[in-house]
Motif scaffolding. Structure first.
Motif, PDB file in Angstrom:
ATOM      1  N   ALA A 110       9.813   0.525  19.442  1.00 43.16           N
ATOM      2  CA  ALA A 110       8.934   0.959  18.358  1.00 43.16           C
ATOM      3  C   ALA A 110       8.492   2.406  18.590  1.00 43.16           C
ATOM      4  CB  ALA A 110       7.720   0.031  18.261  1.00 43.16           C
ATOM      5  N   ARG A 116      10.085  -1.727  11.948  1.00 42.79           N
ATOM      6  CA  ARG A 116      10.683  -2.883  11.287  1.00 42.79           C
ATOM      7  C   ARG A 116       9.691  -3.550  10.348  1.00 42.79           C
ATOM      8  NH1 ARG A 116      12.919  -8.395  14.159  1.00 42.79           N
ATOM      9  NH2 ARG A 116      13.832  -9.273  12.294  1.00 42.79           N
ATOM     10  N   PHE A 118       8.995  -6.984   8.497  1.00 42.11           N
ATOM     11  CA  PHE A 118       9.457  -8.369   8.598  1.00 42.11           C
ATOM     12  C   PHE A 118       9.709  -8.967   7.231  1.00 42.11           C
ATOM     13  CE2 PHE A 118       7.474  -7.568  12.571  1.00 42.11           C
ATOM     14  CZ  PHE A 118       8.190  -8.313  13.471  1.00 42.11           C
ATOM     15  N   LEU A 135      -4.323   1.325  12.911  1.00 41.36           N
ATOM     16  CA  LEU A 135      -3.707   0.725  14.096  1.00 41.36           C
ATOM     17  C   LEU A 135      -2.260   1.159  14.235  1.00 41.36           C
ATOM     18  CD1 LEU A 135      -4.949  -2.977  14.222  1.00 41.36           C
ATOM     19  CD2 LEU A 135      -5.357  -1.190  15.893  1.00 41.36           C
ATOM     20  N   ALA A 136      -1.608   1.317  13.076  1.00 39.65           N
ATOM     21  CA  ALA A 136      -0.175   1.617  13.119  1.00 39.65           C
ATOM     22  C   ALA A 136       0.094   3.082  13.406  1.00 39.65           C
ATOM     23  CB  ALA A 136       0.467   1.228  11.785  1.00 39.65           C
ATOM     24  N   GLU A 188       2.656  -3.137   4.586  1.00 36.97           N
ATOM     25  CA  GLU A 188       3.479  -3.164   5.791  1.00 36.97           C
ATOM     26  C   GLU A 188       4.420  -1.970   5.836  1.00 36.97           C
ATOM     27  OE1 GLU A 188       5.214  -6.947   6.666  1.00 36.97           O
ATOM     28  OE2 GLU A 188       6.011  -6.185   8.550  1.00 36.97           O
ATOM     29  N   MET A 191       2.355   0.835   6.946  1.00 35.44           N
ATOM     30  CA  MET A 191       2.114   0.801   8.402  1.00 35.44           C
ATOM     31  C   MET A 191       3.313   1.358   9.153  1.00 35.44           C
ATOM     32  SD  MET A 191       0.281  -2.915   8.630  1.00 35.44           S
ATOM     33  CE  MET A 191       0.085  -2.991  10.410  1.00 35.44           C
ATOM     34  N   LEU A 192       4.502   1.028   8.641  1.00 32.81           N
ATOM     35  CA  LEU A 192       5.701   1.571   9.282  1.00 32.81           C
ATOM     36  C   LEU A 192       5.728   3.090   9.146  1.00 32.81           C
ATOM     37  CD1 LEU A 192       8.485  -0.929   8.247  1.00 32.81           C
ATOM     38  CD2 LEU A 192       7.511  -0.550  10.498  1.00 32.81           C
ATOM     39  N   GLN A 195       3.811   5.139  11.558  1.00 27.85           N
ATOM     40  CA  GLN A 195       4.405   5.302  12.889  1.00 27.85           C
ATOM     41  C   GLN A 195       5.407   6.442  12.921  1.00 27.85           C
ATOM     42  OE1 GLN A 195       4.964   0.747  12.825  1.00 27.85           O
ATOM     43  NE2 GLN A 195       5.534   1.381  14.884  1.00 27.85           N
TER      44      GLN A 195
ATOM     45  N   LYS B 233     -11.498   1.067  18.495  1.00 24.61           N
ATOM     46  CA  LYS B 233     -10.138   0.781  18.053  1.00 24.61           C
ATOM     47  C   LYS B 233      -9.520  -0.248  18.989  1.00 24.61           C
ATOM     48  CE  LYS B 233      -5.769   2.943  17.069  1.00 24.61           C
ATOM     49  NZ  LYS B 233      -4.907   4.038  17.518  1.00 24.61           N
ATOM     50  N   VAL B 237      -7.466  -3.684  18.270  1.00 31.83           N
ATOM     51  CA  VAL B 237      -6.191  -4.086  18.873  1.00 31.83           C
ATOM     52  C   VAL B 237      -6.307  -5.502  19.444  1.00 31.83           C
ATOM     53  CG1 VAL B 237      -4.562  -3.608  20.744  1.00 31.83           C
ATOM     54  CG2 VAL B 237      -5.449  -1.736  19.370  1.00 31.83           C
ATOM     55  N   ARG B 247       3.355  -8.729  15.789  1.00 29.26           N
ATOM     56  CA  ARG B 247       3.199  -7.587  14.888  1.00 29.26           C
ATOM     57  C   ARG B 247       2.692  -6.381  15.657  1.00 29.26           C
ATOM     58  NH1 ARG B 247       4.480  -4.479  12.412  1.00 29.26           N
ATOM     59  NH2 ARG B 247       4.046  -3.705  10.338  1.00 29.26           N
ATOM     60  N   MET B 249       3.087  -5.682  18.715  1.00 28.22           N
ATOM     61  CA  MET B 249       4.120  -5.087  19.557  1.00 28.22           C
ATOM     62  C   MET B 249       5.019  -4.183  18.731  1.00 28.22           C
ATOM     63  SD  MET B 249       5.052  -7.874  22.427  1.00 28.22           S
ATOM     64  CE  MET B 249       6.296  -8.651  21.509  1.00 28.22           C
ATOM     65  N   PHE B 250       5.318  -4.605  17.504  1.00 27.27           N
ATOM     66  CA  PHE B 250       6.184  -3.776  16.678  1.00 27.27           C
ATOM     67  C   PHE B 250       5.465  -2.520  16.204  1.00 27.27           C
ATOM     68  CE2 PHE B 250       8.716  -7.671  16.274  1.00 27.27           C
ATOM     69  CZ  PHE B 250       9.921  -7.135  16.695  1.00 27.27           C
ATOM     70  N   VAL B 251       4.132  -2.563  16.183  1.00 24.70           N
ATOM     71  CA  VAL B 251       3.381  -1.365  15.833  1.00 24.70           C
ATOM     72  C   VAL B 251       3.344  -0.422  17.039  1.00 24.70           C
ATOM     73  CG1 VAL B 251       1.111  -0.562  15.087  1.00 24.70           C
ATOM     74  CG2 VAL B 251       2.076  -2.577  14.077  1.00 24.70           C
ATOM     75  N   GLY B 252       3.750  -0.905  18.211  1.00 26.68           N
ATOM     76  CA  GLY B 252       3.909  -0.019  19.351  1.00 26.68           C
ATOM     77  C   GLY B 252       2.902  -0.204  20.473  1.00 26.68           C
ATOM     78  N   TYR B 253       2.103  -1.270  20.418  1.00 19.58           N
ATOM     79  CA  TYR B 253       1.173  -1.522  21.518  1.00 19.58           C
ATOM     80  C   TYR B 253       1.805  -2.523  22.477  1.00 19.58           C
ATOM     81  CZ  TYR B 253      -2.309   0.530  18.419  1.00 19.58           C
ATOM     82  OH  TYR B 253      -2.999   1.377  17.594  1.00 19.58           O
TER      83      TYR B 253
END
Lengths: 279, 379
Positions: A110, A116, A118, A135-136, A188, A191-192, A195, B233, B237, B247, B249-253
């Motif tokens: 990532a 990605r 989903f 967060l993203a 979503e 959010m991608l 990043q 923040k 998390v 999710r 993890m895919f956001v990068g944490y």
């Protein structure tokens, strides 16, 4: 298991240094040969069933690639391999020229720039739309940096810009759980985008959407074309025909590539017609 | 882009701040009333009440610690009693050394060592005659154990009920170890008969009052710390891990380090709570590590309202208040009552007392059907 593996695959590509707990942001994906993703001879089997069977697929920089295929063709497994969720039994997966995706953990992939979306929208339902985007957002995602994080003006602007793009400005302060299905899908995607990915994977982005939402999603994806490399996985032929615009379409079947070409070529292919319309 | 900056609230909304400060002030006043007014005066607060509330506040700190991992991060620990007891034992070692030659056998060694015919302190009792060294142990022992255990458990992605069972097994194993006489921690009697702390007589009302006030200050500090973490923040998390770890993890944490951070912090807080508990109740023994104790902690949090911070504090007070009353009136029924509380809370108050209060509050302030979701912020 995968988290125990070495995190830095390309130490020399990391001029910024390791920020926080092993969160390394490789500065550059080596795109020197014009390709961003190379899958070569990938095989994945589950209990003897071959979900992917010697799959070979390349994606160019800035391309919007549509991948279609009937249920069970291996579309989702392919995404799992690219994002590190599933390790292939054999074959290689490279991001740019140098990053071996089969040896990287999910968070590192990532971070390297693969985002990605989903199939089922998964947003943080208890967080507001704004917080989801926050967060993203691309930044140091180590523990200490996260604990100390304060939003800067330009970061708020970046979130605002994304909110405008995905048309959720009105909903910014609502918990994401209260959004409609289509709005969650857009969130979503937003959010991608936060990043700042180099490659976006979209798994059935219009599944379950109304016609108006589907149309809006098509517009959104075309706004992204050229700025990001995109891989859209769908089984809705009409939607793919609507957004392909002369780009390459790949048809998967039983874990490998059945046909590849423009939408017109693919639709004229005998084997594709048989798989989609036969039986 | 003219997008408005997010309305970040202060640590607490004004009404909650008022409540927190008023509660602290009232609790702080009680030991003063205990000391200044003689027994029989209308304003006198009995030493029994002070001892009881001091104990409850230790439990409240432990509940707060457990809530950080369970309520906010979704990691259910059934072994937090272990960290509580380890903090207690670490402090207990100092208190044992501080007895000096005033024990039954008038030896330099604690009574249990004399009884076992030991001639010298084992190596791991080194330096425990120093108060500050033991305070360091209070933080380090639970902290390091939690870090190491957590690292391997979280790295192996052990989650949910499997993780809970392992924590339960961990505290059970530790209990069996501490029950053994040759472990060097007093076997099933544990540590008791403390005489003094930092030179002050441990049973003196003034000493008790100071211990009480230190506990109150620690509780307030723990509350503010937990609040600033959950509002950061990083807090978002953590709730992200609870709601959708993949999710995140895919956001990068990398959830590993975030879980490890909150897990270790929670264990340390719990250890501090145990260290404050021991001088106030005057005993620590391996039964503190029994699985039932850890499960009781979970019930405090569930009753008070997990995922809130005031809730577990209230829950620890309410459940233990009932326990005190029942075990003096109908001791044989307490476990049934405890079980009933857990079942009823799970069925009818999934958000606990805090959720109930919030619902009633929302009904009062917003009589219209649509409640403003922003008003439901975590308290």
């Amino acid at each position: 298991m995968s988290a125990a593996e070495p995190i830095v695959d390309n130490p020399d590509e990391n001029p910024a240094g390791s920020a926080g707990y092993g969160h390394v942001v490789p500065a550059n994906v080596d795109l020197s040969h014009g390709g961003i993703l190379y899958l070569d001879d990938i095989t994945v089997s589950f209990d003897g069933f071959r979900a992917l069977n010697k799959l070979t697929l390349d994606i160019g920089v800035g391309e919007l690639r549509c991948v279609i295929g009937p249920n069970g063709a291996g579309k989702t497994t392919m995404m799992d391999v690219i994002t590190g969720k599933t390790r292939p039994d054999s074959g290689t997966a490279f991001f740019g020229q140098t990053m071996d995706l089969t040896r990287m953990s999910e968070p590192d992939i990532a971070h390297a720039g693969i985002g990605r979306k989903f199939q089922r929208p998964t947003v943080f339902e208890n967080h507001t739309v704004f917080e989801n985007l926050e967060l993203a957002m691309k930044m140091d995602k180590g523990v200490r940096a996260t604990l100390m994080a304060k939003l800067k003006g330009e970061q708020v602007d970046a979130i605002g810009a994304t909110l405008a793009l995905i048309r959720l400005e009105e909903q910014a302060w609502r918990p994401a759980g209260l959004l409609s299905h289509g709005q969650k899908q857009w969130l979503e995607i937003g959010m991608l985008l936060m990043q700042e990915p180099r490659l976006l994977l979209l798994d059935e982005p219009v599944a379950g959407m109304t016609d108006a939402e589907t149309e809006r999603t098509g517009e959104l994806l075309n706004e992204l074309r050229g700025k990001h490399s995109l891989m859209v996985v769908e089984h809705d032929m009409d939607f793919v025909a609507g957004i392909a615009e002369g780009g390459i379409v790949t048809v998967l079947h039983e874990g490998s590539v059945l046909a590849q070409g423009t939408m017109d070529e693919v639709q004229a292919d005998e084997r594709v017609i048989e798989v989609y319309l036969g039986r | 882009m003219g997008f408005a900056a997010p309305p970040r609230p202060s640590l607490f909304p004004p009404a909650v701040w008022t409540g927190v400060l008023a509660g602290t002030a009232i609790l702080a006043l009680l030991p003063i009333l205990n000391l200044t007014f003689a027994d029989g005066s209308a304003l006198h607060i009995s030493s029994f009440t002070i001892a009881l509330l001091g104990k409850f506040m230790c439990f409240a700190i432990a509940a707060l610690a457990l809530d950080l991992v369970w309520g906010y991060t979704g990691i259910l620990s059934l072994g937090h009693g272990l960290f509580f007891a380890l903090g207690g034992y670490a402090h207990g070692m100092y208190l044992m050394r501080a007895i000096g030659r005033d024990g039954v056998y008038q030896s330099d060694l604690p009574d249990f060592m004399v009884f076992l015919d030991w001639k010298a302190y084992p190596w791991y009792w080194s330096f425990t005659e120093h108060f500050w060294y033991c305070m360091l142990l209070v933080v380090l022992v639970p902290g390091i154990l939690a870090f190491v255990f957590g690292f391997f458990a979280f790295r192996s992605r052990i989650k949910g009920v499997y993780f809970s069972i392992i924590t339960q097994a961990l505290t059970f194993a530790a209990m069996l170890l501490f029950f053994r006489n040759n472990t060097g921690f007093g076997g099933n009697n544990g540590f008791t008969d403390f005489k003094r702390i930092l030179g002050f007589t441990i049973t003196a009302p003034q000493t008790k009052a100071v211990l009480y006030l230190v506990t109150l200050a620690t509780l307030l500090g723990a509350l503010l710390l937990a609040r600033s973490i959950t509002q950061s923040k990083l807090g978002r998390v953590l709730t992200g891990i609870r709601d959708s770890e993949s999710r995140l993890m895919f956001v990068g944490y990398d959830p590993l380090w975030f879980k490890l951070f909150v897990w270790t912090l929670s264990a340390v807080l719990c250890g501090i709570a145990g260290a404050l508990y021991v001088p106030q109740v005057g005993i620590i023994n391996p039964s503190e590590m029994s699985p039932a104790n850890s499960i009781e902690m979970v019930i405090w949090v569930a009753t008070g309202g997990r995922g809130t911070l005031i809730g577990p504090i209230v829950g620890a007070g309410v459940v233990n208040g009932m326990k005190t009353w029942f075990t003096s009136v109908l001791p044989q029924y307490w476990l049934f009552v405890l079980g009933a509380i857990f079942v009823l809370v799970t069925l009818f108050l999934p958000q606990g007392i805090a959720g109930l209060v919030r619902k009633l509050w929302a009904r009062r302030t917003a009589p219209r059907a649509v409640a403003d979701p922003a008003a439901g912020g975590v308290s």
